[in-house]
Design an enzyme around this catalytic site. Sequence first.
Site, PDB file in Angstrom:
ATOM      1  N   CYS A  87     -12.552   4.861  21.420  1.00  0.00           N
ATOM      2  CA  CYS A  87     -12.575   4.334  20.054  1.00  0.00           C
ATOM      3  C   CYS A  87     -13.570   5.129  19.199  1.00  0.00           C
ATOM      4  O   CYS A  87     -13.315   6.264  18.860  1.00  0.00           O
ATOM      5  CB  CYS A  87     -12.864   2.836  20.078  1.00  0.00           C
ATOM      6  SG  CYS A  87     -12.514   1.998  18.510  1.00  0.00           S
ATOM      7  N   HIS A 196      -9.332   0.486  24.399  1.00  0.00           N
ATOM      8  CA  HIS A 196     -10.560   0.270  25.165  1.00  0.00           C
ATOM      9  C   HIS A 196     -10.265  -0.040  26.639  1.00  0.00           C
ATOM     10  O   HIS A 196     -10.125  -1.201  27.021  1.00  0.00           O
ATOM     11  CB  HIS A 196     -11.338  -0.907  24.572  1.00  0.00           C
ATOM     12  CG  HIS A 196     -12.017  -0.612  23.279  1.00  0.00           C
ATOM     13  ND1 HIS A 196     -13.365  -0.350  23.186  1.00  0.00           N
ATOM     14  CD2 HIS A 196     -11.539  -0.548  22.019  1.00  0.00           C
ATOM     15  CE1 HIS A 196     -13.690  -0.141  21.917  1.00  0.00           C
ATOM     16  NE2 HIS A 196     -12.593  -0.254  21.186  1.00  0.00           N
ATOM     17  N   GLU A 198     -12.281  -0.086  29.072  1.00  0.00           N
ATOM     18  CA  GLU A 198     -13.373  -0.855  29.689  1.00  0.00           C
ATOM     19  C   GLU A 198     -13.189  -2.356  29.550  1.00  0.00           C
ATOM     20  O   GLU A 198     -13.860  -3.141  30.241  1.00  0.00           O
ATOM     21  CB  GLU A 198     -14.730  -0.429  29.111  1.00  0.00           C
ATOM     22  CG  GLU A 198     -15.077  -0.986  27.739  1.00  0.00           C
ATOM     23  CD  GLU A 198     -14.424  -0.262  26.584  1.00  0.00           C
ATOM     24  OE1 GLU A 198     -14.847  -0.484  25.431  1.00  0.00           O
ATOM     25  OE2 GLU A 198     -13.491   0.537  26.816  1.00  0.00           O
TER      26      GLU A 198
END
Length: 235
Positions: A87, A196, A198
């Site tokens: 991002c 994302h 994660e």
Amino acid sequence: MAPRIGVVTFPGSLDDRDAQRAIGIAGAEPVALWHADHDLQSVDAIVLPGGFSYGDYLRPGAIAAVSPIMTEVIAAAHRGMPVLGICNGFQVLVEAHLLPGGLIRNAHQQFIRRDQRLVVENVDTAWTHLYSPGEEIVIPLKNGDGGYVANDETLKRLEGEGLIAFRYAEVNPNGSLNDIAGLSNERGNVVGLMPHPEHAVEAGFGPDTPEAMSSGTDGLRFFQSAIEALTARVS
């Protein structure tokens, strides 16, 4: 010994701790790196996390790209160290000219948050080789400046050389040209994407799947791919 993967914290970073947690879940040692330092602390790979570095002044990622730590990150990337930009981290990679093109305000001029379906296009990178070509995965997306742009020559090169790592599937959430959600450099050690990974590494905290709510873990293989690549390099 587990590989050491550094996560850079800039003023305004929001997802640095999430990236550190994902790295730990995947089996590596997360190492906190600070934007004002020149010391990479002997890490084996680097993650530039999401957020709003330096408040997104000038352009998202523009100030972070010339921060002290990025001098070392750029040099390490040129030496072949795996670097992942997520991002805002993707925006930093573009502003630092480690990846081509630019990222602009979403076409609808609004911040977006959704669980986004992606098609994996390039599996010949340090961060994607545990995926399959053409595989569809679901990764959370949250951004206001995620529209990927580039001139025709750059787009032709990205397409021709297979440097598009991910494309948006089903819906293009931000108006990115050619549905581009993520890129790789020619060497395959630098990858940037707007969604994302994660946030999709642990069952109970990821996207919904047909099997159960919040059970999606499609992002985990990003970090496992890097660990396997680093381990193979040592052995």
